[in-house]
Motif scaffolding. Structure first.
Motif, PDB file in Angstrom:
ATOM      1  N   GLY A 106       0.800  -1.206   0.000  1.00 13.49           N
ATOM      2  CA  GLY A 106       0.000   0.000   0.000  1.00 13.49           C
ATOM      3  C   GLY A 106       0.839   1.266   0.000  1.00 13.49           C
ATOM      4  N   LEU A 107       1.969   1.215   0.680  1.00 12.58           N
ATOM      5  CA  LEU A 107       2.860   2.378   0.705  1.00 12.58           C
ATOM      6  C   LEU A 107       3.872   2.371  -0.438  1.00 12.58           C
ATOM      7  N   ASP A 108       3.785   1.328  -1.275  1.00 12.36           N
ATOM      8  CA  ASP A 108       4.698   1.211  -2.420  1.00 12.36           C
ATOM      9  C   ASP A 108       6.157   1.238  -1.955  1.00 12.36           C
ATOM     10  N   LEU A 109       6.425   0.536  -0.851  1.00 11.30           N
ATOM     11  CA  LEU A 109       7.772   0.566  -0.277  1.00 11.30           C
ATOM     12  C   LEU A 109       8.800  -0.121  -1.168  1.00 11.30           C
ATOM     13  N   TYR A 110       8.368  -1.131  -1.922  1.00  6.06           N
ATOM     14  CA  TYR A 110       9.328  -1.830  -2.776  1.00  6.06           C
ATOM     15  C   TYR A 110       9.923  -0.871  -3.807  1.00  6.06           C
ATOM     16  N   ARG A 111       9.041  -0.054  -4.411  1.00  7.94           N
ATOM     17  CA  ARG A 111       9.534   0.888  -5.415  1.00  7.94           C
ATOM     18  C   ARG A 111      10.325   2.021  -4.765  1.00  7.94           C
ATOM     19  N   ARG A 112       9.848   2.508  -3.638  1.00  9.18           N
ATOM     20  CA  ARG A 112      10.519   3.610  -2.964  1.00  9.18           C
ATOM     21  C   ARG A 112      11.929   3.226  -2.520  1.00  9.18           C
ATOM     22  N   LEU A 113      12.055   1.980  -2.051  1.00  9.20           N
ATOM     23  CA  LEU A 113      13.362   1.515  -1.582  1.00  9.20           C
ATOM     24  C   LEU A 113      14.169   0.851  -2.687  1.00  9.20           C
TER      25      LEU A 113
END
Length: 200
Positions: free
Chosen positions: A30-37
């Motif tokens: 939901g927070l799109d952490l994979y793309r952000r990190l």
């Protein structure tokens, strides 16, 4: 009682871990952490983007046209309900005496809370020689109370010595103080684990 408590803790721990893992997966997607990190999730990893859903339309309706689908779904839910009701019944099945009449014959207007008696037994048992830890609780009814005592012994302590001290000490004092000589007792003695000493 001990086995039931262990089972409860195990089931709750497994359920908690499953819910925690699912929540973290959904939160990361939901927070799109994979793309952000800039992290590539493993192949087939669920909930990796904000648009992911728990079940797609195709997954939800995949077997609804099959003849076995609804009976299987209903049977699975029924089994889950029966297990949940069995677990609830197991929690409520163990009765506690509540407040106990004091004296034999009982003294009018004088009653003793079973938790207070269990706490007093625990405290008394913890001071027995060779006892590292103690615990006590009462079950049964007010007319037929049963004490369950668990003692953890220091290494090399004689169980027979502790058993005799328990009978002649805390149990005798509890029965004498309350005037209830009908309190049956079940005691479990365990030996504390210890590391072997290395000889230099």
């Amino acid at each position: 009682m001990k086995n039931r408590s262990t089972l409860n803790r195990t089931l709750l721990a497994l359920a908690g871990l499953a819910l925690l893992g699912t929540g973290l997966l959904v939160l990361a997607g939901g927070l799109d952490l994979y793309r952000r990190l800039d992290i590539a999730p493993p192949d087939g990893w669920p909930y990796t983007t904000p648009g992911d859903v728990l079940l797609t339309d195709a997954q939800r309706t995949r077997w609804t046209g099959e003849g076995w689908w609804w009976p299987a779904a209903i049977a699975t839910l029924a089994v889950g309900l029966v297990l949940a009701l069995w677990w609830l019944y197991a929690q409520l099945r163990q009765r506690h005496p509540g407040s106990l009449p004091v004296g034999s014959p009982p003294v009018a207007g004088v009653r003793l809370d079973d938790h207070a008696l269990a706490q007093a037994l625990t405290e008394d048992c913890s001071h027995l020689p060779g006892v590292k830890d103690a615990g006590a609780h009462l079950t049964g009814s007010a007319g037929n109370p049963r004490a369950h005592i668990t003692l953890t012994l220091d290494p090399h302590t004689s169980p027979r010595t502790v058993s005799d001290a328990l009978r002649d000490g805390p149990l005798r004092r509890a029965r004498s103080t309350t005037g209830r000589h009908d309190i049956s007792t079940r005691a479990v003695l365990r030996v504390a684990s210890h590391r072997p000493h290395r000889a230099d």
